[in-house]
Design a protein around this motif. Structure first.
Motif, short mmCIF file in Angstrom:
data_model
loop_
_atom_site.label_atom_id
_atom_site.label_comp_id
_atom_site.label_asym_id
_atom_site.label_seq_id
_atom_site.Cartn_x
_atom_site.Cartn_y
_atom_site.Cartn_z
N HIS A 1 -10.10 -20.98 78.53
CA HIS A 1 -8.77 -21.57 78.52
C HIS A 1 -8.03 -21.27 77.22
O HIS A 1 -6.84 -20.98 77.22
N VAL A 2 -8.73 -21.35 76.12
CA VAL A 2 -8.12 -21.06 74.82
C VAL A 2 -7.72 -19.59 74.76
O VAL A 2 -6.62 -19.25 74.30
N ALA A 3 -8.57 -18.70 75.25
CA ALA A 3 -8.25 -17.28 75.26
C ALA A 3 -7.02 -16.99 76.11
O ALA A 3 -6.15 -16.21 75.73
N HIS A 4 -6.92 -17.65 77.26
CA HIS A 4 -5.76 -17.48 78.14
C HIS A 4 -4.48 -17.96 77.43
O HIS A 4 -3.46 -17.27 77.43
N TYR A 5 -4.56 -19.11 76.81
CA TYR A 5 -3.41 -19.66 76.07
C TYR A 5 -3.00 -18.72 74.94
O TYR A 5 -1.82 -18.40 74.77
N ALA A 6 -3.98 -18.25 74.17
CA ALA A 6 -3.69 -17.36 73.05
C ALA A 6 -3.07 -16.05 73.53
O ALA A 6 -2.11 -15.56 72.93
N ALA A 7 -3.59 -15.50 74.62
CA ALA A 7 -3.03 -14.25 75.15
C ALA A 7 -1.59 -14.45 75.60
O ALA A 7 -0.72 -13.63 75.30
N THR A 8 -1.33 -15.54 76.28
CA THR A 8 0.02 -15.82 76.75
C THR A 8 0.99 -15.99 75.60
O THR A 8 2.08 -15.40 75.58
N ARG B 1 1.54 -12.67 73.54
CA ARG B 1 2.39 -11.70 74.26
C ARG B 1 3.86 -12.10 74.15
O ARG B 1 4.73 -11.24 73.98
N GLU B 2 4.15 -13.39 74.27
CA GLU B 2 5.53 -13.85 74.16
C GLU B 2 6.07 -13.63 72.73
O GLU B 2 7.19 -13.17 72.55
N LEU B 3 5.27 -13.95 71.73
CA LEU B 3 5.68 -13.71 70.35
C LEU B 3 5.89 -12.22 70.10
O LEU B 3 6.83 -11.82 69.41
N CYS B 4 5.03 -11.39 70.65
CA CYS B 4 5.16 -9.95 70.52
C CYS B 4 6.48 -9.48 71.11
O CYS B 4 7.19 -8.68 70.50
N ARG B 5 6.81 -9.96 72.28
CA ARG B 5 8.07 -9.60 72.93
C ARG B 5 9.26 -9.94 72.04
O ARG B 5 10.17 -9.14 71.85
N LYS C 1 11.92 -7.34 70.07
CA LYS C 1 13.35 -7.46 70.31
C LYS C 1 14.15 -7.39 69.02
O LYS C 1 15.25 -6.85 68.98
N VAL C 2 13.62 -7.94 67.93
CA VAL C 2 14.32 -7.94 66.65
C VAL C 2 13.74 -6.91 65.67
O VAL C 2 13.98 -6.98 64.47
N GLU C 3 12.98 -5.96 66.21
CA GLU C 3 12.44 -4.82 65.46
C GLU C 3 11.47 -5.21 64.34
O GLU C 3 11.45 -4.59 63.28
N LEU C 4 10.67 -6.23 64.58
CA LEU C 4 9.57 -6.56 63.67
C LEU C 4 8.31 -5.87 64.22
O LEU C 4 7.38 -6.51 64.71
N ASP C 5 8.32 -4.54 64.14
CA ASP C 5 7.32 -3.74 64.82
C ASP C 5 5.90 -3.92 64.29
O ASP C 5 4.95 -3.93 65.07
N GLU D 1 0.02 -7.70 69.48
CA GLU D 1 -0.55 -6.97 70.63
C GLU D 1 -2.07 -6.89 70.52
O GLU D 1 -2.78 -7.06 71.51
N VAL D 2 -2.56 -6.64 69.31
CA VAL D 2 -4.01 -6.58 69.10
C VAL D 2 -4.64 -7.94 69.39
O VAL D 2 -5.68 -8.03 70.05
N ALA D 3 -4.01 -9.00 68.91
CA ALA D 3 -4.53 -10.35 69.17
C ALA D 3 -4.54 -10.66 70.66
O ALA D 3 -5.51 -11.23 71.18
N ALA D 4 -3.48 -10.29 71.37
CA ALA D 4 -3.42 -10.52 72.82
C ALA D 4 -4.50 -9.73 73.54
O ALA D 4 -5.15 -10.24 74.46
N ALA D 5 -4.73 -8.51 73.11
CA ALA D 5 -5.78 -7.69 73.72
C ALA D 5 -7.16 -8.30 73.51
O ALA D 5 -8.00 -8.31 74.42
N GLU D 6 -7.40 -8.82 72.32
CA GLU D 6 -8.69 -9.46 72.04
C GLU D 6 -8.87 -10.71 72.90
O GLU D 6 -9.95 -10.95 73.45
N ALA D 7 -7.83 -11.51 73.04
CA ALA D 7 -7.92 -12.71 73.87
C ALA D 7 -8.14 -12.34 75.33
O ALA D 7 -8.91 -13.00 76.03
#
Length: 61
Positions: A6-13, A16-20, A24-28, A35-41
């Motif tokens: 459950h924690v991994a699912h929450y972290a991935a979600t 991903r939203e923070l990454c998006r 959007k504001v070019e904080l690449d 993205e790496v954190a989401a992939a790990e989760a």
């Protein structure tokens, strides 16, 4: 109490939203790290790791 999955699912979600938002504001660089954190989760969720009980809590600061 939340399971490890459950924690991994929450972290991935959330990451991903923070990454998006960062893209959007070019904080690449930050977006890449998220993205790496989401992939790990997602990897934890896919592998179905043994559920360890953890407590989620938010702190204001």
């Amino acid at each position: 109490m939340e399971s490890r999955t459950h924690v991994a699912h929450y972290a991935a979600t959330m990451t991903r939203e923070l990454c998006r938002m960062c893209r959007k504001v070019e904080l690449d660089d930050l977006a890449y790290l998220l993205e790496v954190a989401a992939a790990e989760a997602t990897k934890v969720r896919r592998n179905g790791s043994a559920p360890d009980a953890v407590q989620l809590s938010a702190q204001s600061g």
